[in-house]
Design a protein around this motif. Structure first.
Motif, short mmCIF file in Angstrom:
data_model
loop_
_atom_site.label_atom_id
_atom_site.label_comp_id
_atom_site.label_asym_id
_atom_site.label_seq_id
_atom_site.Cartn_x
_atom_site.Cartn_y
_atom_site.Cartn_z
N ASP A 27 0.84 -1.19 0.00
CA ASP A 27 0.00 0.00 0.00
C ASP A 27 0.88 1.25 0.00
O ASP A 27 0.61 2.23 -0.69
N LYS A 28 1.98 1.19 0.76
CA LYS A 28 2.88 2.34 0.83
C LYS A 28 3.50 2.66 -0.53
O LYS A 28 3.95 3.75 -0.79
N LEU A 29 3.57 1.62 -1.40
CA LEU A 29 4.17 1.81 -2.73
C LEU A 29 3.12 2.10 -3.79
O LEU A 29 3.42 2.10 -4.98
N GLY A 30 1.89 2.28 -3.34
CA GLY A 30 0.84 2.62 -4.30
C GLY A 30 0.13 1.43 -4.94
O GLY A 30 -0.50 1.57 -5.98
N PHE A 31 0.26 0.25 -4.31
CA PHE A 31 -0.41 -0.94 -4.85
C PHE A 31 -1.79 -1.11 -4.22
O PHE A 31 -1.95 -0.91 -3.02
N SER A 32 -2.75 -1.52 -5.02
CA SER A 32 -4.07 -1.87 -4.51
C SER A 32 -4.23 -3.38 -4.53
O SER A 32 -3.45 -4.08 -5.16
N VAL A 33 -5.27 -3.86 -3.81
CA VAL A 33 -5.51 -5.31 -3.72
C VAL A 33 -6.54 -5.74 -4.76
O VAL A 33 -7.59 -5.11 -4.89
N ALA A 34 -6.24 -6.81 -5.49
CA ALA A 34 -7.20 -7.38 -6.45
C ALA A 34 -7.39 -8.86 -6.10
O ALA A 34 -6.58 -9.44 -5.38
N ASP A 35 -8.46 -9.45 -6.62
CA ASP A 35 -8.66 -10.87 -6.36
C ASP A 35 -9.33 -11.56 -7.53
O ASP A 35 -9.71 -10.91 -8.52
N GLY A 36 -9.46 -12.87 -7.43
CA GLY A 36 -10.07 -13.65 -8.51
C GLY A 36 -10.64 -14.93 -7.95
O GLY A 36 -10.46 -15.24 -6.76
N PRO A 37 -11.33 -15.69 -8.78
CA PRO A 37 -11.98 -16.92 -8.31
C PRO A 37 -10.97 -18.05 -8.09
O PRO A 37 -9.92 -18.08 -8.72
N GLU A 38 -11.31 -18.97 -7.18
CA GLU A 38 -10.43 -20.13 -6.95
C GLU A 38 -10.71 -21.24 -7.95
O GLU A 38 -9.82 -22.01 -8.29
N ILE A 39 -11.98 -21.33 -8.41
CA ILE A 39 -12.25 -22.23 -9.54
C ILE A 39 -12.07 -21.39 -10.79
O ILE A 39 -12.67 -20.35 -10.94
N GLU A 40 -11.21 -21.87 -11.67
CA GLU A 40 -10.81 -21.05 -12.79
C GLU A 40 -10.95 -21.84 -14.09
O GLU A 40 -10.93 -23.08 -14.07
N THR A 41 -11.10 -21.12 -15.19
CA THR A 41 -11.15 -21.83 -16.47
C THR A 41 -9.73 -22.14 -16.93
O THR A 41 -8.77 -21.50 -16.48
N ASP A 42 -9.62 -23.10 -17.81
CA ASP A 42 -8.32 -23.42 -18.41
C ASP A 42 -7.72 -22.17 -19.03
O ASP A 42 -6.52 -21.91 -18.92
N ALA B 380 1.89 7.37 -8.24
CA ALA B 380 1.29 6.04 -8.38
C ALA B 380 -0.11 6.19 -8.96
O ALA B 380 -0.73 7.25 -8.79
N PRO B 381 -0.58 5.16 -9.65
CA PRO B 381 -1.97 5.23 -10.11
C PRO B 381 -2.91 5.35 -8.90
O PRO B 381 -2.53 4.98 -7.79
N GLU B 382 -4.08 5.83 -9.14
CA GLU B 382 -5.03 6.01 -8.04
C GLU B 382 -5.31 4.67 -7.37
O GLU B 382 -5.58 3.67 -8.03
N LYS B 383 -5.25 4.68 -6.03
CA LYS B 383 -5.48 3.42 -5.31
C LYS B 383 -6.97 3.17 -5.14
O LYS B 383 -7.77 4.08 -5.16
N PHE B 384 -7.31 1.92 -4.97
CA PHE B 384 -8.71 1.60 -4.68
C PHE B 384 -8.73 0.58 -3.54
O PHE B 384 -7.72 -0.06 -3.25
N ILE B 385 -9.88 0.50 -2.90
CA ILE B 385 -10.04 -0.43 -1.77
C ILE B 385 -10.68 -1.71 -2.29
O ILE B 385 -11.66 -1.67 -3.04
N ASN B 386 -10.12 -2.85 -1.92
CA ASN B 386 -10.72 -4.14 -2.29
C ASN B 386 -11.83 -4.43 -1.28
O ASN B 386 -11.57 -4.59 -0.08
N LYS B 387 -13.04 -4.49 -1.81
CA LYS B 387 -14.20 -4.59 -0.93
C LYS B 387 -14.16 -5.86 -0.08
O LYS B 387 -14.41 -5.84 1.13
N GLU B 388 -13.83 -6.98 -0.70
CA GLU B 388 -13.85 -8.24 0.04
C GLU B 388 -12.80 -8.25 1.15
O GLU B 388 -13.05 -8.70 2.27
N THR B 529 -23.71 -10.95 1.82
CA THR B 529 -23.97 -9.99 2.90
C THR B 529 -23.42 -8.61 2.54
O THR B 529 -24.05 -7.59 2.81
N ILE B 530 -22.25 -8.60 1.90
CA ILE B 530 -21.63 -7.29 1.61
C ILE B 530 -21.97 -6.78 0.21
O ILE B 530 -21.59 -5.66 -0.14
N ALA B 531 -22.68 -7.60 -0.56
CA ALA B 531 -22.90 -7.26 -1.97
C ALA B 531 -23.46 -5.85 -2.16
O ALA B 531 -23.02 -5.11 -3.04
N ASN B 532 -24.42 -5.47 -1.32
CA ASN B 532 -25.06 -4.17 -1.51
C ASN B 532 -24.52 -3.09 -0.58
O ASN B 532 -25.06 -2.00 -0.50
N LEU B 533 -23.44 -3.43 0.14
CA LEU B 533 -22.87 -2.44 1.05
C LEU B 533 -21.88 -1.56 0.28
O LEU B 533 -21.29 -1.99 -0.71
#
Lengths: 256, 644
Positions: A27-42, B380-388, B529-533
């Motif tokens: 976060d201090k370096l300007g990174f945000s958190v992303a995620d994805g599904p655990e079941i994934e397509t090939d 840095a590019p604009e940061k965003f918050i990961n909702k989950e 639960t958090i979908a509409n928050l």
């Protein structure tokens, strides 16, 4: 009669603590958190990441297949594709998450574990391998302390070119004898392969990027000298209770 | 790929650096070293050759070439290097042997040779030693040469006994798809039933399979001690077809490994010539002639880079002069035109096709340690918050406040809506549909260990994780509680869950979605639960594991609990008691938990649970009793302290 601390002890799962810390460092370096599904397509787990069908590179990751041809993702790198498909560069993300490998378990191997992936994409010329090295060095020094040395060497992952491995070595006082001065392979990385950029809809003539990824259990095992990776997902509360957080911090939370 | 130090040395006039120096060079600039062992005066280096370098480094010649570049030394010989004039020998065609490739895609090139008058026997010492060093068994001089060439050049080859093939005004070899149900017995005696996903080499004069293409030779034309005339095969088979065929019949060989990673189209010619040359050297005989099915021409693949492009990519300050110097160490054809460097990699480097490949080659020879680490450019590019993540942290905060501890259990389990197609073991053949099954098991085990967790009233645990019910993947959260004393247990558990649920709903400002409550476990759908928050504006600041935490493995031995209650003066410090407990209990003391405190007549009564456990044995009552006696003795000797 007074309690010296007036505080309460709480146990924190080491993966949660490690992810929390990793998110803060980046976060201090300007990174945000992303995620994805655990079941994934090939496609997202392999093809888009430049692992062609029936290519020997797929042997590098023993895979759990679902009957419908999907997989339990073998790496958090799938998040790279999802994210690039939906966002224009500049991109700076990390993606912590659970991944799966169909391999026999022992003290060093587990069929499920956590990884985090980092991805940086920007206009060509703005970022390069030097930035990758700088970011990785910064991260390991933050995570393991200033007495951490980092080295970069050639590797192979289909989705980066060149591919690089990072080793770390802990030196100096306070380092357990088992780790003292030993190079330990901890992270795979590289410059994002032009095919991967194209697959995600970005023009490789215009953009350049790098990616890095590591197993969170492995970092935690080095950090706390945990001998057996199977402890992390075993649901044994005796394990979690070995990892205590300062209690006054909890009170601060309550005050908020 | 096992690599013999002595074998590599054959490529160089001067002595190579020590094996540990080579290890460093390989590790930092080329290929990972998995291990080194000493075998009969040789050092064998286990190199992890991954698909990018499998075209050229699954043989000693390719590895020696790497060393020549990285150590900046000339090779004293190179079967693949220099002029191609030696290939003209191949045009001395056989009049007795012919080949017909019926499936060009399966077999883009088939070269062969007919050699007459060989004498099969024991291999010379140099050959035996080389093969044995890398773990190969010596069979006979003719077969050993094919193995030697495979582990030297990376080209798998095979030898047939020519007199076991049908001579119908000449021997005719064909390559075709196998017929469904066609059978072949391979070297070693195992029988395989084939189908059209597999290709075979046949004795075309009677249409009998004599080898499984790219995988293994057949018994029918096996070389034995009476063999005199031989047919050499050196071919290229299609990478994915070979890979799939091998998987289909469940037979993997060193040849498969090389073909599936793709060998260069030029390589079979070098292979057949080298096998013919060496066989004549160690087993005598004379080449009658060669065959070659390939009509094509070698394609050059020029890769063009600019110095600015190189440095922009690597973050380096490499000059054109340095870049050219590095390419010269490779010995690759190149031309410089202004700021542009155009390189023609040799045929065996199938991995060098685009600019980035060349950046890597130059970068690793230049040395990655010479590239300086830099921080990313601002802004840095604009940061965003990961909702989950934000909401997962928020619910963890509630759990910390409510004294509920996090755990993690297995996704792979023995029941669930989705069964895996590929499984590790029967108890892990499904993926979980919910958290409660795993959590219930964790809860049961926690109850058994409650004193070690410092819990005497109720165990409270939770997990957050992905689950995979029929409806699709989502993030679930489950909280499990179990009362440790019988009195109104069920009611207390219900109340505890209700308190936690209220606290969660209050913090989230929403009702929990899809709640189920079963056997002391409350589970809900966190994603819904958090979908509409709204997405929070920041992550909660939660604690990290303390800096001083030292992990000790979970002891497999039983624990023992003892209680102690002490009267102390009102101004006493708690650590005056706990210090004494640790002084005599030492490492056997796992926990000290205060459970009672009251004041009366200017004195305070303090009571503690003490949990004893050893890392290496079962503690006896006597041992614990002795420790307790010492603790009580010292506490009683303190002024105005009295053990009750």
């Amino acid at each position: 009669m007074t309690d010296a601390n007036n505080t309460r002890q709480v146990a924190i799962h080491p993966i949660t603590s490690a992810v929390r810390e990793i998110v803060r460092i980046f976060d201090k370096l300007g990174f945000s958190v992303a995620d994805g599904p655990e079941i994934e397509t090939d496609y997202y787990n392999f093809e888009a990441l430049n692992f062609p069908k029936d290519h020997p590179a797929r042997d590098m990751q023993d895979t759990f297949w679902l009957p419908d041809g999907r997989v339990l993702r073998t790496q958090t790198s799938d998040v790279q594709i999802h994210f690039m498909e939906e966002h224009e560069p500049p991109i700076r993300i990390i993606a912590p998450g659970k991944v799966y490998r169909s391999e026999a378990t022992d003290m060093k191997h587990e069929a499920q574990f956590y990884q985090f992936e980092g991805l940086v994409v920007d206009k060509k010329g703005k970022i390069n391998l030097g930035h990758l090295k700088g970011i990785v060095e910064y991260f390991f020094k933050e995570f393991f302390g200033d007495n951490t040395e980092v080295r970069m060497r050639p590797g192979f992952f289909p989705f980066v070119e060149p591919a690089l491995e990072f080793d770390v070595r802990l030196v100096g006082e306070g380092v357990p004898e088992k780790l003292q001065g030993k190079w330990i392979e901890v992270m795979g990385s590289g410059m994002v392969h032009r095919n991967v950029l194209s697959n995600a809809g970005l023009d490789p003539e215009k953009y350049q990027g790098f990616a890095f990824g590591t197993g969170i259990e492995r970092l935690a095992m080095m950090r706390w000298m945990i001998d057996d990776i199977r402890n992390f997902h075993h649901g044994d509360m005796r394990f979690v209770h070995k990892f205590i957080a300062e209690l006054e911090q909890v009170d601060k939370i309550k005050d908020k | 790929m096992k690599v013999s130090y002595n074998w590599l040395q054959d490529y160089f006039a001067e002595s190579l650096p020590s094996v540990s120096e080579l290890e460093q060079v390989f590790m930092l600039q080329a290929l990972e070293v998995d291990g080194i062992e000493e075998v009969n005066g040789d050092s064998v280096i286990d190199l992890d050759v991954l698909p990018n370098r499998a075209h050229d480094c699954l043989g000693h010649r390719g590895v020696a070439k790497e060393l020549s570049v990285l150590l900046d030394r000339k090779m004293k010989k190179d079967e693949l290097g220099g002029s191609t004039s030696k290939l003209t020998e191949l045009s001395s065609r056989s009049t007795k042997l012919s080949v017909e490739v019926q499936d060009q895609e399966w077999c883009p090139r088939y070269t062969g040779a007919l050699i007459k008058g060989v004498k099969v026997g024991e291999s010379p010492k140099w050959l035996r030693e080389k093969l044995e060093a890398i773990g190969q068994k010596s069979i006979n001089n003719v077969v050993d040469i094919t193995n030697y060439v495979m582990f030297d050049l990376g080209q798998p080859t095979h030898i047939f006994d020519a007199d076991k093939l049908t001579d119908n005004s000449g021997i005719k070899i064909a390559v075709r798809k196998a017929k469904r149900g066609e059978e072949i017995t391979v070297l070693g005696g195992d029988k395989y039933e084939l189908d059209d996903s597999v290709a075979v080499i046949t004795d075309a004069n009677n249409d009998t399979p004599i080898a499984i293409a790219g995988i293994k030779g057949g018994e029918v034309a096996e070389v034995d001690e009476d063999t005199v005339n031989i047919v050499v095969e050196s071919a290229k088979f299609h990478p994915t077809k070979t890979r799939k065929a091998s998987a289909k019949i469940k037979l993997r060989t060193d040849a498969v490994q090389r073909f599936e990673n793709e060998i260069p189209i030029e390589l079979p010619a070098y292979g057949v010539l080298e096998v013919a040359r060496l066989i004549q050297e160690v087993a005598g005989g004379e080449v009658e002639g060669f065959v070659d099915s390939w009509q094509g021409e070698s394609q050059e693949h020029k890769v063009s880079i600019t110095i600015a492009g190189l440095n922009n990519f690597l973050g380096s300050d490499i000059t054109m002069e340095q870049a050219v110097d590095i390419i010269n160490r490779f010995g690759w054809e190149h031309e410089v035109s202004g700021e542009t460097l155009i390189v023609t990699p040799p045929f065996e480097r199938l991995d060098v096709r685009i600019a980035e490949d060349l950046y890597e080659e130059i970068g690793r020879v230049y040395g990655f340690e010479n590239i300086k680490g830099k921080m990313l450019p601002s802004p840095a590019p604009e940061k965003f918050i990961n909702k989950e993540w934000a909401y997962s942290e928020l619910v963890r905060k509630v759990m910390l406040e409510e004294g509920v501890t996090e755990t993690m259990t297995y996704t792979l389990t023995d029941k669930g809506d989705i069964k895996l197609a590929s499984i590790l073991s029967a108890d892990k053949d499904h993926i979980r549909s919910n958290l409660r099954v795993g959590l219930s098991d964790a809860l049961e085990r926690a109850v058994k260990n409650a004193p070690l967790l410092g819990e005497y009233n109720m165990v409270k645990i939770f997990e957050i994780g992905r689950v995979f019910p029929k409806g699709g993947e989502h993030t679930s959260m489950a909280i499990g509680v179990k009362a440790l004393t019988k009195k109104k247990a069920e009611q207390r558990e219900q109340e505890a869950l209700e308190i936690v649920r209220k606290a969660l709903e209050q913090e989230l400002g929403a009702k929990l979605a899809d709640v189920t409550i079963n056997n002391g476990i409350l589970e809900f759908n966190l994603s819904d639960t958090i979908a509409n928050l709204p997405t929070p504006s920041e992550y909660p600041k939660l604690p990290l594991i303390g800096k001083g935490v030292k992990y000790t493995p979970i002891s497999p031995f039983p624990f023992v609990t003892r209680d102690i209650a002490v009267w102390v003066p009102e101004n006493a410090q708690e650590n005056e008691i706990t210090d004494v407990i640790y002084k005599y209990g030492g490492e056997l003391v796992q926990r000290v938990d205060k459970f009672d405190e009251f004041k009366t007549d200017g004195r305070v009564s303090l009571a503690y649970h003490i949990v004893f456990q050893s890392q290496n044995k079962t503690l006896t009552d006597d041992e614990v009793g002795q420790v307790m006696q010492k603790i009580e003795g010292e506490l009683n000797s303190k002024e105005n302290f009295e053990v009750r």
